[in-house]
Structure formats: structure tokens, C-alpha cells
Design a protein around this motif. Structure first.
Motif, PDB file in Angstrom:
ATOM      1  N   TYR A   1       8.630  29.660 -19.466  1.00 18.38           N
ATOM      2  CA  TYR A   1       8.968  28.494 -18.419  1.00 18.38           C
ATOM      3  C   TYR A   1       7.734  28.142 -17.364  1.00 18.38           C
ATOM      4  CZ  TYR A   1      11.292  26.329 -14.506  1.00 18.38           C
ATOM      5  OH  TYR A   1      11.449  25.334 -13.306  1.00 18.38           O
ATOM      6  N   ASP A   2       7.351  29.313 -16.811  1.00 19.12           N
ATOM      7  CA  ASP A   2       6.461  29.489 -15.806  1.00 19.12           C
ATOM      8  C   ASP A   2       5.400  28.559 -16.276  1.00 19.12           C
ATOM      9  OD1 ASP A   2       8.192  30.470 -14.223  1.00 19.12           O
ATOM     10  OD2 ASP A   2       7.341  32.653 -14.243  1.00 19.12           O
TER      11      ASP A   2
ATOM     12  N   ILE B   1       5.044  26.291 -18.786  1.00 23.84           N
ATOM     13  CA  ILE B   1       5.220  24.902 -18.654  1.00 23.84           C
ATOM     14  C   ILE B   1       5.372  24.311 -17.403  1.00 23.84           C
ATOM     15  CG2 ILE B   1       7.145  23.362 -19.280  1.00 23.84           C
ATOM     16  CD1 ILE B   1       7.957  25.113 -21.399  1.00 23.84           C
ATOM     17  N   VAL B   2       5.685  24.814 -16.505  1.00 24.05           N
ATOM     18  CA  VAL B   2       5.839  23.925 -15.239  1.00 24.05           C
ATOM     19  C   VAL B   2       4.650  24.048 -14.443  1.00 24.05           C
ATOM     20  CG1 VAL B   2       8.334  24.191 -14.860  1.00 24.05           C
ATOM     21  CG2 VAL B   2       6.785  25.950 -14.031  1.00 24.05           C
ATOM     22  N   SER B   3       3.519  24.998 -14.866  1.00 24.54           N
ATOM     23  CA  SER B   3       2.347  25.187 -14.147  1.00 24.54           C
ATOM     24  C   SER B   3       1.099  24.704 -14.931  1.00 24.54           C
ATOM     25  CB  SER B   3       1.933  26.573 -13.913  1.00 24.54           C
ATOM     26  OG  SER B   3       2.013  27.378 -14.976  1.00 24.54           O
TER      27      SER B   3
ATOM     28  N   SER C   1       0.960  18.547 -19.695  1.00 25.40           N
ATOM     29  CA  SER C   1       1.616  18.490 -20.928  1.00 25.40           C
ATOM     30  C   SER C   1       1.239  18.655 -22.063  1.00 25.40           C
ATOM     31  CB  SER C   1       2.443  17.049 -20.838  1.00 25.40           C
ATOM     32  OG  SER C   1       1.661  16.089 -20.857  1.00 25.40           O
TER      33      SER C   1
ATOM     34  N   GLU D   1       7.446  16.175 -21.241  1.00 22.74           N
ATOM     35  CA  GLU D   1       7.439  15.490 -19.890  1.00 22.74           C
ATOM     36  C   GLU D   1       8.939  14.663 -19.888  1.00 22.74           C
ATOM     37  OE1 GLU D   1       4.282  12.415 -20.488  1.00 22.74           O
ATOM     38  OE2 GLU D   1       2.680  13.950 -20.229  1.00 22.74           O
TER      39      GLU D   1
ATOM     40  N   LEU E   1      11.090  17.710 -18.501  1.00 25.74           N
ATOM     41  CA  LEU E   1      10.744  17.810 -17.072  1.00 25.74           C
ATOM     42  C   LEU E   1      11.266  16.778 -16.099  1.00 25.74           C
ATOM     43  CD1 LEU E   1       7.071  19.251 -17.593  1.00 25.74           C
ATOM     44  CD2 LEU E   1       9.119  20.531 -16.710  1.00 25.74           C
ATOM     45  N   SER E   2      11.144  15.736 -16.564  1.00 22.37           N
ATOM     46  CA  SER E   2      11.842  14.595 -15.698  1.00 22.37           C
ATOM     47  C   SER E   2      13.465  14.448 -15.594  1.00 22.37           C
ATOM     48  CB  SER E   2      11.592  13.105 -16.602  1.00 22.37           C
ATOM     49  OG  SER E   2      12.412  12.991 -17.586  1.00 22.37           O
TER      50      SER E   2
ATOM     51  N   ASN F   1      14.664  17.734 -15.331  1.00 20.33           N
ATOM     52  CA  ASN F   1      14.986  18.900 -14.795  1.00 20.33           C
ATOM     53  C   ASN F   1      15.762  19.763 -16.001  1.00 20.33           C
ATOM     54  OD1 ASN F   1      14.530  20.986 -12.755  1.00 20.33           O
ATOM     55  ND2 ASN F   1      16.400  20.465 -11.845  1.00 20.33           N
TER      56      ASN F   1
ATOM     57  N   TRP G   1      15.300  22.470 -17.996  1.00 19.18           N
ATOM     58  CA  TRP G   1      14.953  24.087 -18.086  1.00 19.18           C
ATOM     59  C   TRP G   1      15.548  24.610 -16.828  1.00 19.18           C
ATOM     60  CZ3 TRP G   1      10.378  21.406 -20.108  1.00 19.18           C
ATOM     61  CH2 TRP G   1      10.380  21.273 -21.735  1.00 19.18           C
TER      62      TRP G   1
ATOM     63  N   SER H   1      14.925  27.413 -13.880  1.00 23.07           N
ATOM     64  CA  SER H   1      13.950  28.507 -13.158  1.00 23.07           C
ATOM     65  C   SER H   1      14.271  29.750 -13.373  1.00 23.07           C
ATOM     66  CB  SER H   1      13.649  27.664 -11.968  1.00 23.07           C
ATOM     67  OG  SER H   1      14.695  28.079 -11.179  1.00 23.07           O
TER      68      SER H   1
END
Length: 329
Positions: free
Chosen positions: A247-248, A250-252, A255, A279, A282-283, A285, A287, A289
Motif C-alpha cells: 500500500y505504501d 502505491i500511494v508514494s 501510477s 488512479e 485512489l480517487s 480512497n 484502500w 492505510s
């Protein structure tokens, strides 16, 4: 509780003496993981596999696609899988009091419905009330996708299910084929990358996100038998830490870098489409954290289940969910 297939599988688990339910995998560090379906919706897991996070911890993931939460629970009940990735509803159906070997949720992966509503025609100003009188493939009866969609149809669309053909008769893994082959069906819910593939092929249009409409709900989680968690605590902790690392990443990352990491799990898929799918998730939200499941979200899920008429008796959060491992991360 309704006597659906999953409930009977739980009786099978209860009937097994603890001494006969082997808690450890046959090989050290091997985790047999059964997933409800194969989707970019579970991207943190695949990134963890393909980026070598599990390998770094001495863990080998043997991944299998069951094609439905009821089938994942079959694998857990028969001990052909150690961990199941599925909707928490399957574990809630199986929840029982006492010291027997019931399934337990130990980590949450997604916090929104990952399905998108696909129409045969373009609808730029789609409203949920537009489903009145339409034929909608909604998912498996008793499954979270169908129950969440029902909640959205009733609360946002202002419709009762009697005002449309809310179809739960098609098996989860056969829905897209049924939709494509039967032009009398107006809408179908799809996960990514299937939805984007369907649109790219000119077969339909994404008109709404069920997850965005429904809001936060513990949609997908990891479950295992009580005995497996007791006997493999450190292994399970490493497992969750690897998924969290996925997960970390993906968000850092951008895409396309995530698409590169996902590519080995989706052979033949366009990396551009995979990046778009990431994307899209992610848009909304999609997943978590943190793998810790809150009691509030657990209760919200049970509200949705009761609204759908599939749950007569509420499960005890303290028994159905064990956050103790996730909270150590």
C-alpha cells in the motif's frame, strides 16, 4: 442468519475437531491464500508479491482465485487454504460464540466498494434513480457487492428493489460474460481492470462508482481460522506488514510505476489501463492505510447486511475481529 451456503460451510468448520485442523502450512513460510476474485482492487497484495516483500521475509505466497466469497470460505473450512481474502460478510455469517475453530477477520484491505456500474450506453448525467425499471446484474445474493449496491439504490436512488430487476442469480465470476451475451441486461457491476477493459473494447460505459456512492465500508478483509492465527501469529504479522508495504508503495509512486509492479499479476493487460485503474481506485480512497478494522465500520457493514435482509442476528465484534496483530504494525 439466513441459511446460505457460507453458513453451512461454517458448520463444517465447527464440526472439525481442533486436533484435526492442521494450523501450520506443510512447508515453513508458505501461505496458501485464496482470493475472492483477481482484481486490481487488491493491488497492495500483488505489489507486495511482485516487489519481493514477502520473499524478503521468507514467505512464499501460493495464490488461488476462488471466484466468490462462499468458495473462499470453502477453502478455509476444508483447510485447503490458510488465509482467505474476501468480504467480511462471509466471516460474519460464520461467526459463533465459544471456543471452536471459527473464522476470524485479522486485517482489512479495502474500505470502499470496488465495483463500478457499467451501462450499455453512455450516460453523462447518470442518477441512481435512472435504474428504475432496468435489469441490473448486481452480484451474488448475500455478498457485500450486491448488498452495498442495494443500499445505494434504496438510499440514493429512492427506489425499492421491486422497482427494478435487481438480479443476483448470476455467479460472481460469470457476470461479465452474462452481461455481454444478453442484451436484455441494462447494467452490470464490474471491478478493475475488467471495467476499463470492457470500456476500451467499446462494449459499454462506466457511469458510476458504487464505492464513491456508498462511502466507507469494510469491503474486503483477510480472514483465517482461529487456530491458524493462534499457531502462526508471527507469520501472519509479517504477512500484514508486507501488504501494508505494498500500500505504501502505491500511494508514494506514480501510477505507471504501480502498473509496472502489477504487470506480472495481470499478464496481457495494458499498463496504461492498469495505471488508469489504480488512479480510479485512489480517487475513491478505496484502500486502507491501516489493516485495523474499526468497530464503527464493522457495525456499518452489519447495518447494510440487515438492510438487505441477510442478517437476523448481529455478530460480536470482539469475537469476529481480532485486531491485535494489525495493531502491532
Amino acid at each position: 442468519m439466513k441459511k446460505i451456503t457460507v453458513w453451512f460451510l461454517c458448520l463444517l468448520m465447527l464440526a472439525m475437531p481442533m486436533s484435526l485442523t492442521a494450523c501450520k502450512s506443510d512447508e515453513e513460510g508458505v501461505i496458501r491464500l485464496s482470493e475472492v476474485t483477481h482484481s486490481i482492487f487488491y493491488a497492495p497484495l500483488y505489489v507486495a508479491i511482485n516487489n519481493g516483500y514477502f520473499e524478503d521475509e521468507g514467505i512464499t505466497i501460493e495464490l488461488s482465485n476462488a471466484g466468490g466469497a462462499d468458495k473462499v470460505m470453502t477453502a478455509i473450512a476444508s483447510k485447503s487454504a490458510d488465509i482467505g481474502l474476501m468480504g467480511p460478510e462471509a466471516t460474519i455469517y460464520c461467526h459463533v460464540e465459544g471456543q471452536r475453530d471459527y473464522p476470524v477477520i485479522f486485517g482489512q484491505l479495502t474500505q470502499r466498494d470496488g465495483s463500478f456500474l457499467v451501462s450499455r450506453k453512455e450516460e453523462l448525467d447518470f442518477e441512481w434513480s435512472d435504474l428504475e425499471g432496468k435489469h441490473v446484474l448486481a452480484g451474488r445474493a448475500g455478498g457485500v457487492p450486491a448488498m452495498t449496491l442495494q443500499y445505494v439504490v434504496e438510499t440514493l436512488g429512492g427506489l425499492s428493489l421491486s422497482q427494478l430487476n435487481f438480479d443476483t442469480t448470476v455467479a460472481f465470476d460469470l457476470m461479465v460474460g452474462a452481461f455481454e451475451g444478453d442484451t436484455s441486461i441494462d447494467y452490470c457491476t464490474m471491478f478493475e481492470p475488467t471495467a476499463s477493459d470492457f470500456v476500451a473494447a467499446g462494449k459499454g460505459y462506466i457511469v458510476a462508482s458504487v464505492g464513491e456512492a456508498a462511502g466507507d465500508v469494510p469491503f474486503t478483509a483477510f480472514s483465517a481460522s482461529k487456530s491458524y492465527l493462534e499457531e502462526n501469529r508471527e507469520l501472519v504479522k509479517k504477512f500484514l506488514a508486507c501488504v501494508k508495504k505494498g500500500y505504501d508503495f502505491i500511494v508514494s509512486s506514480d501510477s505507471m510505476a504501480v502498473a509496472d509492479a502489477l504487470a506480472p499479476s495481470f499478464s496481457g493487460e495494458s499498463k496504461q489501463l492498469m495505471a488508469s485503474s489504480v488512479e480510479r481506485y485512489l480517487s475513491i480512497n478505496a484502500w486502507c492505510s491501516s489493516p485495523v478494522m474499526s468497530k464503527a465500520s464493522f457495525d456499518s457493514l452489519q447495518d447494510i447486511m440487515q438492510n438487505a435482509g441477510t442478517l437476523d442476528e448481529r455478530a460480536d465484534f470482539s469475537l469476529a475481529v481480532d485486531n491485535s496483530i494489525a495493531m502491532e504494525l
